[in-house]
Design a protein around this motif. Structure first.
Motif, PDB file in Angstrom:
ATOM      1  N   TYR B  65     -79.691  97.419  33.590  1.00 14.19           N
ATOM      2  CA  TYR B  65     -78.579  98.301  33.979  1.00 14.19           C
ATOM      3  C   TYR B  65     -78.588  98.002  35.166  1.00 14.19           C
ATOM      4  CZ  TYR B  65     -78.296  99.889  28.493  1.00 14.19           C
ATOM      5  OH  TYR B  65     -78.718 100.020  28.500  1.00 14.19           O
ATOM      6  N   ALA B  66     -79.090  97.699  36.244  1.00 11.68           N
ATOM      7  CA  ALA B  66     -79.546  98.029  38.027  1.00 11.68           C
ATOM      8  C   ALA B  66     -77.658  97.138  38.360  1.00 11.68           C
ATOM      9  CB  ALA B  66     -79.845  97.592  38.717  1.00 11.68           C
ATOM     10  N   ILE B  67     -77.305  96.306  38.014  1.00 10.77           N
ATOM     11  CA  ILE B  67     -76.302  96.257  38.148  1.00 10.77           C
ATOM     12  C   ILE B  67     -74.852  95.881  37.211  1.00 10.77           C
ATOM     13  CG2 ILE B  67     -74.584  94.143  39.378  1.00 10.77           C
ATOM     14  CD1 ILE B  67     -77.547  92.951  40.748  1.00 10.77           C
ATOM     15  N   LEU B 139     -87.121  89.799  33.938  1.00  4.19           N
ATOM     16  CA  LEU B 139     -86.480  89.213  31.705  1.00  4.19           C
ATOM     17  C   LEU B 139     -85.057  90.384  32.028  1.00  4.19           C
ATOM     18  CD1 LEU B 139     -87.078  88.241  29.672  1.00  4.19           C
ATOM     19  CD2 LEU B 139     -88.452  89.669  29.142  1.00  4.19           C
ATOM     20  N   GLY B 140     -85.071  91.591  32.184  1.00  9.90           N
ATOM     21  CA  GLY B 140     -83.941  92.327  31.914  1.00  9.90           C
ATOM     22  C   GLY B 140     -83.085  91.708  32.543  1.00  9.90           C
ATOM     23  N   SER B 141     -83.338  91.297  33.278  1.00 10.28           N
ATOM     24  CA  SER B 141     -81.920  91.555  34.456  1.00 10.28           C
ATOM     25  C   SER B 141     -81.409  89.836  34.647  1.00 10.28           C
ATOM     26  CB  SER B 141     -82.857  90.832  36.465  1.00 10.28           C
ATOM     27  OG  SER B 141     -82.179  90.262  37.028  1.00 10.28           O
ATOM     28  N   ALA B 144     -79.656  90.236  30.704  1.00  9.66           N
ATOM     29  CA  ALA B 144     -78.438  91.457  31.100  1.00  9.66           C
ATOM     30  C   ALA B 144     -77.283  90.149  31.683  1.00  9.66           C
ATOM     31  CB  ALA B 144     -78.620  92.238  31.691  1.00  9.66           C
ATOM     32  N   PHE B 145     -77.642  89.490  32.490  1.00  3.80           N
ATOM     33  CA  PHE B 145     -76.365  88.691  33.365  1.00  3.80           C
ATOM     34  C   PHE B 145     -76.115  87.287  31.984  1.00  3.80           C
ATOM     35  CE2 PHE B 145     -78.596  89.935  37.933  1.00  3.80           C
ATOM     36  CZ  PHE B 145     -76.902  90.912  37.693  1.00  3.80           C
ATOM     37  N   ALA B 146     -77.472  86.866  31.475  1.00  2.00           N
ATOM     38  CA  ALA B 146     -76.676  86.027  30.902  1.00  2.00           C
ATOM     39  C   ALA B 146     -76.213  86.002  29.600  1.00  2.00           C
ATOM     40  CB  ALA B 146     -78.184  85.405  30.084  1.00  2.00           C
ATOM     41  N   ALA B 152     -78.718  93.860  26.117  1.00  2.00           N
ATOM     42  CA  ALA B 152     -79.082  92.850  25.499  1.00  2.00           C
ATOM     43  C   ALA B 152     -80.169  92.474  26.328  1.00  2.00           C
ATOM     44  CB  ALA B 152     -78.311  91.340  25.142  1.00  2.00           C
ATOM     45  N   GLY B 153     -80.176  93.129  27.689  1.00  2.00           N
ATOM     46  CA  GLY B 153     -81.172  92.586  28.655  1.00  2.00           C
ATOM     47  C   GLY B 153     -82.519  93.286  28.214  1.00  2.00           C
TER      48      GLY B 153
END
Lengths: 256, 223
Positions: B65-67, B139-141, B144-146, B152-153
């Motif tokens: 969720y960071a970005i 993995l989370g990042s 989320a971007f993919a 989803a991340g």
């Protein structure tokens, strides 16, 4: 009624159209497929009781990860409506709050149950194709209804309600930790809800209805009465969570 | 100089408080559990569970969720800042917070007399939480971007966390699984493949972070 059905249809459609939804379930199907094939879990059951036990064990195994994914994916469904302003738009229509919340709940519940239902449907079709009777092939459906569905009924309610009062990411962290703590940790190691009537993972129903497995601490199998009580308690908790969510939405609407 | 320091100030000013209170709440919860658990071995296991289990889950989901969860995302993208810098600042902030809690937790364990030496020497103890944190954050990042969805991340992080936790003996002993096993530092610190496992996870984390960086450059995907 048509408005209510419209909310269900809309929620179901929005939920299953997400890429993350299919990616998660695709990964899980691959994982379980590998697990069953490598672990030699695929056996032809000769009696109805064996079929029931095999189906119940499968339901319990599927409940380890599928509800976790479902709960995480559903966590933003109500919050998203508020963020995008959809709730205000819906507020200007004749749609009631209870209709809206129940529609969201049922639509979300059906969407996360669908992939698991397809697995059981495939099992039934395989049974019929292999020459089993219809009654014999319907046994996996009983395991689906007794073990899988109650877990989803429970987690869907909390995944919709809890993120109303906390950030979605916080709920997702707590829910992941809870699913492990409340279902799979040994109560002799630390205090846990595992083994109480509040266990949603399906262990109590598996033992009580299908006579599979053994309880923690060698206390014997759970009884069918305990299994029924477990289902009643889970349904009551889900109802309470939804009622609390409805009251919260009402309070928020009064503050606007 | 002023321009480059402004986004960091923005990040600090708009920093979400749950990034602070959530690890703190887990910190306190695990401490309470340790105080109530009678067996010394269980106390050590519990302490290890916070460092190598709870912190990586927190870091991974917060990283997802960071970005993308920033309400001023379009504004952020409109500023002339390289993608790597945004990624570095946001994920770095989470890692710093997690690191502070990890260090303070170890200090607290030392104060109340909980022996963490079964996890190895000081360096190995730090790797036991740092490597899984980095792996799940990456993995989370990347997830989320993919998929252009923070949820989803987060879901990928939760899934890997849970799968590896429930199948830990398989991962620790399997020829391939041990190189992807994020709990090796707390579950099998005496395993001869520990360093190789940490190295492969770090390499994988770098690959996923490079993927996140490449994906973040396509800003129009997220607006």
């Amino acid at each position: 009624m048509s408005r209510f059905m419209g909310v269900i249809r809309n929620e179901f459609g929005m939920s299953v159209r997400r890429k993350g939804f299919w990616l998660a379930y695709g990964l899980l199907l691959l994982f379980y497929g590998g697990l069953f094939v490598l672990g030699g879990q695929i056996e032809v059951s000769s009696t109805q009781a064996q079929m029931g036990q095999a189906s119940a064990e499968m339901a319990f195994t599927l409940n380890m990860f599928f509800p976790l994914v479902g709960g995480i994916l559903l966590a933003d469904r109500l919050v998203r409506d508020r963020r995008l302003g959809v709730d205000e738009l819906l507020g200007s229509t004749p749609l009631g709050r209870v209709e809206y919340l129940l529609g969201k709940y049922i639509g979300g519940l059906l969407s996360i149950l669908m992939p698991v239902f397809f697995i059981y449907l495939a099992l039934m079709v395989c049974g019929l194709a292999l020459g089993a009777s219809l009654r014999f092939s319907l046994v996996p459906l009983l395991a689906f209804l007794a073990i899988v569905v109650p877990a989803y009924v429970f987690i869907t309610a909390f995944s919709l309600a809890c993120p109303l009062v906390m950030p979605v990411r916080v709920y997702q962290i707590l829910f992941t930790g809870y699913w492990f703590w409340g279902n799979y940790l040994n109560p002799e190691f630390i205090p846990t809800l595992n083994g109480t009537l509040l266990t949603p993972g399906g262990k109590i129903a598996m033992e009580g209805f299908f006579g599979v497995g053994g309880s923690v601490g060698d206390t014997g199998l759970y009884t069918p009465t305990q299994a029924v009580l477990n289902l009643v308690v889970l349904a009551a908790c889900a109802g309470l969570a939804l009622a609390a969510a409805e009251r919260f939405l009402a309070w928020r609407a009064s503050q606007a | 100089m002023k321009r480059s320091s402004t986004p960091l100030r923005y990040t600090l000013l708009t920093y979400r408080l749950d990034h602070l209170w959530l690890p703190a709440a887990f910190w306190a919860l695990f401490l309470l559990l340790i105080l109530f658990v009678p067996q010394p071995e269980s106390k050590t296991n519990m302490a290890a569970a916070y460092l190598g289990g709870a912190l990586p889950l927190l870091a991974g989901i917060l990283a997802a969720y960071a970005i993308l969860d920033d309400p001023a995302l379009e504004l952020q993208f409109s500023s002339p800042r390289p993608a790597w810098r945004t990624l570095f600042e946001r994920l770095g902030m989470i890692l710093v917070i997690v690191g502070l809690f990890a260090f303070s937790y170890q200090a607290c364990m030392a104060l109340i007399g909980i022996d963490l030496s079964p996890l190895g020497g000081i360096a190995l103890r730090q790797l036991a939480w740092l490597v899984p944190c980095l792996a799940l954050m990456a993995l989370g990042s990347a997830g989320a971007f993919a998929l252009a969805q923070p949820a989803a991340g987060a879901m990928l992080v939760a899934l890997i966390w849970m799968v590896e936790l429930l199948l830990r003996s398989w991962f620790a002993s399997n020829e391939w699984g041990r190189y992807l096993f994020i709990y090796m530092g707390i579950y099998a610190p005496q395993n001869p493949y520990l360093i190789a496992s940490h190295a492969s996870l770090l390499a994988l984390s770098l690959l996923l972070l490079a993927g996140s960086w490449a994906l973040l450059k396509n800003q129009e995907r997220y607006i």
